[in-house]
Structures are given as structure tokens and as C-alpha cells.
Enzyme design. Structure first.
Site, PDB file in Angstrom:
ATOM      1  N   HIS A 215      43.922  47.491  47.242  1.00 19.44           N
ATOM      2  CA  HIS A 215      42.790  48.395  46.952  1.00 19.44           C
ATOM      3  C   HIS A 215      43.162  49.866  47.121  1.00 19.44           C
ATOM      4  O   HIS A 215      42.343  50.738  46.835  1.00 19.44           O
ATOM      5  CB  HIS A 215      41.597  48.082  47.856  1.00 19.44           C
ATOM      6  CG  HIS A 215      40.987  46.738  47.600  1.00 19.44           C
ATOM      7  ND1 HIS A 215      40.557  46.337  46.356  1.00 19.44           N
ATOM      8  CD2 HIS A 215      40.760  45.698  48.436  1.00 19.44           C
ATOM      9  CE1 HIS A 215      40.077  45.107  46.435  1.00 19.44           C
ATOM     10  NE2 HIS A 215      40.193  44.691  47.689  1.00 19.44           N
TER      11      HIS A 215
ATOM     12  N   HIS B 279      39.234  39.450  45.394  1.00 25.24           N
ATOM     13  CA  HIS B 279      38.794  40.775  44.959  1.00 25.24           C
ATOM     14  C   HIS B 279      39.791  41.374  43.978  1.00 25.24           C
ATOM     15  O   HIS B 279      40.999  41.301  44.177  1.00 25.24           O
ATOM     16  CB  HIS B 279      38.643  41.701  46.175  1.00 25.24           C
ATOM     17  CG  HIS B 279      37.746  41.130  47.212  1.00 25.24           C
ATOM     18  ND1 HIS B 279      38.242  40.489  48.328  1.00 25.24           N
ATOM     19  CD2 HIS B 279      36.404  41.068  47.292  1.00 25.24           C
ATOM     20  CE1 HIS B 279      37.220  40.065  49.061  1.00 25.24           C
ATOM     21  NE2 HIS B 279      36.100  40.400  48.456  1.00 25.24           N
TER      22      HIS B 279
ATOM     23  N   ASP C 276      44.076  37.336  44.738  1.00 16.89           N
ATOM     24  CA  ASP C 276      43.058  37.624  45.741  1.00 16.89           C
ATOM     25  C   ASP C 276      41.672  37.478  45.094  1.00 16.89           C
ATOM     26  O   ASP C 276      41.514  37.716  43.892  1.00 16.89           O
ATOM     27  CB  ASP C 276      43.241  39.061  46.252  1.00 16.89           C
ATOM     28  CG  ASP C 276      42.401  39.360  47.471  1.00 16.89           C
ATOM     29  OD1 ASP C 276      42.936  39.264  48.589  1.00 16.89           O
ATOM     30  OD2 ASP C 276      41.214  39.706  47.305  1.00 16.89           O
TER      31      ASP C 276
END
Length: 181
Positions: free
Chosen positions: A31, A70, A68
Site C-alpha cells: 500500500h 486488499h 493479498d
């Protein structure tokens, strides 16, 4: 700790050119963007590792499988327009379709390294509730098979996974797949 995790990703990537490697690192990184971070990610470990390999002339083309739960927005922000990296973040409500999509994309890749952002939070006993432990073993096997067929390197680094009761089992299953067990 974040700098050590980025260094661990670099080491994993370099080792992965010779044999399958897994960086068991924290904090995660997918991220983190060039000018922003969230989700416990401070440096984009994957981007740091792949850009180092590219800059040193060790690779021309890389593939990132980010499984993942996300979406790996930071990896896309760091590498998406670089031209030497293809990135795939699978998404499906069906286990079978999820695994089929991973296989299809791996079958089309051509390059020198397969890099995996290995997040285990899509497990049936974690936030995502979709995948079984055996599915991680299967994805490890898929990545190994693809890397062997191409003569490409293979490495993975830990991203998410929040249920510590099953995280170790899932990581082990993925490693067994990467090792051909």
C-alpha cells in the site's frame, strides 16, 4: 523496521533469481506509494526490490502476483507505468475462478522473474473468507511451475494475514507449493 523489511525484500529478490525464495518480513509494503503510505506499509518492498534488479540489469521484465485480499494500490502506483512490470491482483467470489485466473495469467507471462506479494488475509478464517490453505499451496505450485517453464526467478514477500491462528499454516502451504512438495 521498515527499512529492514525493504532490505529483506531486496535479498529475497536476489536469491529468487537462483532458487525460489520467500521474505518473511514485516511491515508489509504493497500500500506504500512514492508519496503516500497506509495499511501499515511504509516502503513498497516489492517496488524497491524489483527496481533494484532492473537498475542492476538483472531483469528486463517482471511479473507481480499480488494475492493479498486488499488491492496492491501502492505497487501499481510505484511500478504500473514503468513498462517492465506486469501486475495482477486476482479478485473473485469463487475459489475456482480465483485460482483459474491466477493460472491463466501465469501461463501468459514471459520474463525473468515472478514476484509474489503474498497476503494470506483472503483465507476462509481471515478477513476475506474465500481461500483454503490448500489453495495457497496450489498458488505456490503454479508460480513454481511457471518459473521453471520460463527459466525465470521466483520470490515472494509477506504482505497481509491477520489471523495468527492460521497464518503460519498458510505460509507453510505456499512454501511447500513453491518447493514442489
Amino acid at each position: 523496521m521498515a527499512a529492514l523489511a525493504a532490505g529483506g525484500a531486496v535479498a529475497s529478490a536476489e536469491w529468487g533469481l537462483a532458487e525460489p525464495a520467500f521474505g518473511l518480513i514485516r511491515p508489509p509494503g504493497h500500500h506504500a506509494s512514492p508519496d503516500d503510505f497506509w495499511g501499515f506499509c511504509y516502503f513498497n518492498n516489492m517496488a524497491v526490490a524489483l527496481q533494484k534488479l532492473k537498475r542492476e540489469g538483472k531483469i528486463n521484465k517482471a511479473f507481480v502476483l499480488d494475492f493479498d485480499l486488499h488491492y496492491g494500490d501502492g505497487t501499481v502506483n510505484c511500478l504500473g507505468d514503468r513498462g517492465f512490470v506486469s501486475i495482477f491482483n486476482p479478485s473473485s467470489l469463487s475459489r475456482d475462478d480465483y485460482l483459474k485466473s491466477v493460472k491463466q495469467v501465469l501461463d501468459r507471462f514471459e520474463g525473468e522473474v515472478i514476484a509474489v506479494s503474498a497476503g494470506f488475509d483472503n483465507h476462509e478464517e481471515d478477513w476475506g473468507g474465500l481461500l483454503r490453505t490448500a489453495d495457497y499451496r496450489e498458488m505456490g505450485k503454479m508460480t513454481r511451475d511457471a518459473s521453471e517453464e520460463l527459466g525465470a526467478g521466483l520470490f515472494a514477500i509477506l504482505e497481509g494475514g491477520y489471523n495468527h491462528d492460521v497464518l503460519g499454516e498458510n505460509v507453510r502451504a505456499f512454501l511447500e507449493g513453491m518447493e514442489g512438495i
